[in-house]
Design a protein around this motif. Structure first.
Motif, PDB file in Angstrom:
ATOM      1  N   ARG A 192      38.490  39.418  32.096  1.00  8.80           N
ATOM      2  CA  ARG A 192      38.466  40.764  31.521  1.00  8.80           C
ATOM      3  C   ARG A 192      38.872  41.833  32.527  1.00  8.80           C
ATOM      4  NH1 ARG A 192      32.635  40.480  28.877  1.00  8.80           N
ATOM      5  NH2 ARG A 192      33.048  42.638  28.322  1.00  8.80           N
ATOM      6  N   ILE A 193      39.433  41.397  33.654  1.00  4.93           N
ATOM      7  CA  ILE A 193      39.880  42.321  34.697  1.00  4.93           C
ATOM      8  C   ILE A 193      41.365  42.098  34.948  1.00  4.93           C
ATOM      9  CG2 ILE A 193      39.686  42.887  37.156  1.00  4.93           C
ATOM     10  CD1 ILE A 193      36.722  42.153  36.980  1.00  4.93           C
ATOM     11  N   SER A 194      42.130  43.188  34.949  1.00  4.29           N
ATOM     12  CA  SER A 194      43.567  43.107  35.247  1.00  4.29           C
ATOM     13  C   SER A 194      43.826  43.152  36.745  1.00  4.29           C
ATOM     14  CB  SER A 194      44.319  44.267  34.580  1.00  4.29           C
ATOM     15  OG  SER A 194      44.146  44.242  33.199  1.00  4.29           O
ATOM     16  N   SER A 195      43.111  44.041  37.427  1.00  5.15           N
ATOM     17  CA  SER A 195      43.323  44.154  38.868  1.00  5.15           C
ATOM     18  C   SER A 195      42.124  44.818  39.534  1.00  5.15           C
ATOM     19  CB  SER A 195      44.593  44.948  39.182  1.00  5.15           C
ATOM     20  OG  SER A 195      44.448  46.297  38.809  1.00  5.15           O
ATOM     21  N   ILE A 196      42.012  44.531  40.828  1.00  3.22           N
ATOM     22  CA  ILE A 196      41.022  45.181  41.682  1.00  3.22           C
ATOM     23  C   ILE A 196      41.779  45.646  42.924  1.00  3.22           C
ATOM     24  CG2 ILE A 196      38.913  44.923  43.053  1.00  3.22           C
ATOM     25  CD1 ILE A 196      38.105  42.624  41.163  1.00  3.22           C
ATOM     26  N   SER A 197      41.574  46.915  43.282  1.00  2.00           N
ATOM     27  CA  SER A 197      42.259  47.481  44.447  1.00  2.00           C
ATOM     28  C   SER A 197      41.298  48.304  45.280  1.00  2.00           C
ATOM     29  CB  SER A 197      43.403  48.402  44.007  1.00  2.00           C
ATOM     30  OG  SER A 197      44.341  47.719  43.226  1.00  2.00           O
ATOM     31  N   LEU A 198      41.463  48.236  46.573  1.00  3.02           N
ATOM     32  CA  LEU A 198      40.799  49.148  47.488  1.00  3.02           C
ATOM     33  C   LEU A 198      41.687  50.381  47.544  1.00  3.02           C
ATOM     34  CD1 LEU A 198      38.706  49.698  49.790  1.00  3.02           C
ATOM     35  CD2 LEU A 198      40.384  48.688  51.342  1.00  3.02           C
ATOM     36  N   TYR A 199      41.094  51.570  47.401  1.00  2.00           N
ATOM     37  CA  TYR A 199      41.948  52.759  47.492  1.00  2.00           C
ATOM     38  C   TYR A 199      41.457  53.768  48.506  1.00  2.00           C
ATOM     39  CZ  TYR A 199      38.764  55.314  44.338  1.00  2.00           C
ATOM     40  OH  TYR A 199      37.683  55.922  43.756  1.00  2.00           O
ATOM     41  N   GLY A 200      40.342  53.510  49.135  1.00  4.47           N
ATOM     42  CA  GLY A 200      39.928  54.452  50.150  1.00  4.47           C
ATOM     43  C   GLY A 200      38.602  54.101  50.769  1.00  4.47           C
ATOM     44  N   THR A 201      38.368  54.752  51.877  1.00  4.92           N
ATOM     45  CA  THR A 201      37.078  54.673  52.529  1.00  4.92           C
ATOM     46  C   THR A 201      36.661  56.100  52.805  1.00  4.92           C
ATOM     47  OG1 THR A 201      38.108  54.467  54.703  1.00  4.92           O
ATOM     48  CG2 THR A 201      37.519  52.428  53.575  1.00  4.92           C
TER      49      THR A 201
END
Length: 133
Positions: free
Chosen positions: A47-56
């Motif tokens: 049920r997930i298309s993508s997971i991304s880190l976008y910041g800290t």
């Protein structure tokens, strides 16, 4: 992608060299990012298309940074959003690292991006893929 394929993909993703932004983080922060990705994909990968880190974020009193993660789903899915909060709780208890997860359907993300929402521009400019179905 079925659950076992998603799990295998997540495991394969861990074998790849980590992007520079991730390797510059504290080892416990790296552990939290990878553990969240693995847990989310194992439990909800279909049920997930993508997971991304976008910041800290800024360093916190705990000594770690707040980690910002984007999860895209094929369609709006409140149950997955709620379940991801449970995943975050498990990671915080295990690592002490706080994750901020934004969850959007692919259609919502595209609409916000087209509308020029500043946060979406920041995500697009900085995101690092952790999982793609």
């Amino acid at each position: 992608m079925n659950r076992s394929a998603a799990t295998a993909h997540a495991a394969t993703a861990h074998a790849k060299p980590l992007p520079r932004l991730i390797t510059s983080l504290h080892p416990m922060e790296q552990k939290a990012i990878l553990a969240f990705t693995e847990l989310a994909v194992t439990k909800h990968g279909a049920r997930i298309s993508s997971i991304s880190l976008y910041g800290t974020g800024q360093r916190t009193s705990r000594g770690y940074e707040d980690i910002e993660i984007l999860v895209l789903t094929p369609k709006e899915d409140a149950k997955v959003e709620d379940a991801l909060l449970d995943c975050i709780a498990e990671i915080v208890v295990d690592t002490g690292v706080y994750l901020t997860v934004k969850c959007f359907s692919q259609a919502q993300f595209k609409a916000f991006s087209r509308a020029g929402v500043p946060m979406m521009r920041r995500i697009m400019d900085n995101r690092i893929s952790l999982f793609e179905s």
